[in-house]
Design a protein around this motif. Structure first.
Motif, PDB file in Angstrom:
ATOM      1  N   PRO A  94       8.961 -12.533 -19.533  1.00  0.00           N
ATOM      2  CA  PRO A  94       9.282 -13.682 -20.376  1.00  0.00           C
ATOM      3  C   PRO A  94       8.505 -13.631 -21.683  1.00  0.00           C
ATOM      4  O   PRO A  94       7.435 -13.053 -21.746  1.00  0.00           O
ATOM      5  N   ASP A 102      13.245 -16.316 -21.876  1.00  0.00           N
ATOM      6  CA  ASP A 102      12.807 -17.653 -21.489  1.00  0.00           C
ATOM      7  C   ASP A 102      13.940 -18.668 -21.387  1.00  0.00           C
ATOM      8  O   ASP A 102      14.052 -19.372 -20.403  1.00  0.00           O
ATOM      9  N   VAL A 148       6.020 -20.741 -18.696  1.00  0.00           N
ATOM     10  CA  VAL A 148       7.253 -20.446 -17.968  1.00  0.00           C
ATOM     11  C   VAL A 148       7.306 -21.199 -16.644  1.00  0.00           C
ATOM     12  O   VAL A 148       8.346 -21.749 -16.269  1.00  0.00           O
TER      13      VAL A 148
END
Length: 178
Positions: A94, A102, A148
């Protein structure tokens, strides 16, 4: 000392002779040791060819295969087809701004979880150590946990995220040394 996994790389959309050779060697190592095979999918492509080779032709149990970098190709149909094989799906990397990561990853994770594949999902940062920045200069593990993780919790709930970060990798990388 024993290896905890064997890592190999696939090709872009297909497997060339070198990728087939290294995956054959990885399968031999798996059969000799029982360790998991982690596969770098170039830009997240070639997953089904990898599974056909490793699990079909070379007899590696799919639960001992981790397909990496699936976030780099946000193809929900392909993700589901790969999950149906029984392998683990890694969304690792990510915050690579040049990849669809993302903002699409929570949808992919939710779709797979809703289809019953939550036990096969892994999350990572494409790093070599917990403190390392990700390959290519991204923010790595701290970003994964700080930014995340909360985003995924909102998308799929705390229970699934906890499993993705603890139980699933524990099972995927459990030593079955022979």
């Amino acid at each position: 000392m024993r290896a905890g996994l064997v890592k190999v790389a696939g090709g872009f959309h297909a497997l060339d002779a070198h990728a087939r050779w290294t995956m054959t060697a990885a399968a031999e190592a798996h059969h000799a040791t029982g360790v998991t095979i982690a596969v770098h999918l170039e830009l997240g492509t070639g997953a089904l060819d990898v599974l056909d080779l490793l699990c079909g032709q070379l007899g590696v149990p799919p639960q001992r295969v981790v397909l990496g970098h699936l976030n780099r190709s946000p193809d929900l149909v392909l993700h589901r087809q790969a999950a149906e094989s029984g392998c683990c799906l890694a969304f690792d990397g990510p915050s690579h701004a040049h990849h669809a990561t993302d903002w699409r990853m929570p949808d992919a994770v939710r779709a797979l979880a809703d289809a019953g594949f939550g036990d096969r999902l892994l999350l990572g940062a494409d790093t070599t150590t917990a403190a390392a920045r990700s390959v290519g200069g991204g923010p790595g593990m701290p970003y994964l946990l700080r930014r995340v993780r909360p985003r995924l919790v909102r998308a799929v709930g705390e229970d699934l995220v906890a499993r993705v970060l603890t139980q699933n990798p524990g099972r995927a990388f459990a030593a079955e040394w022979r």
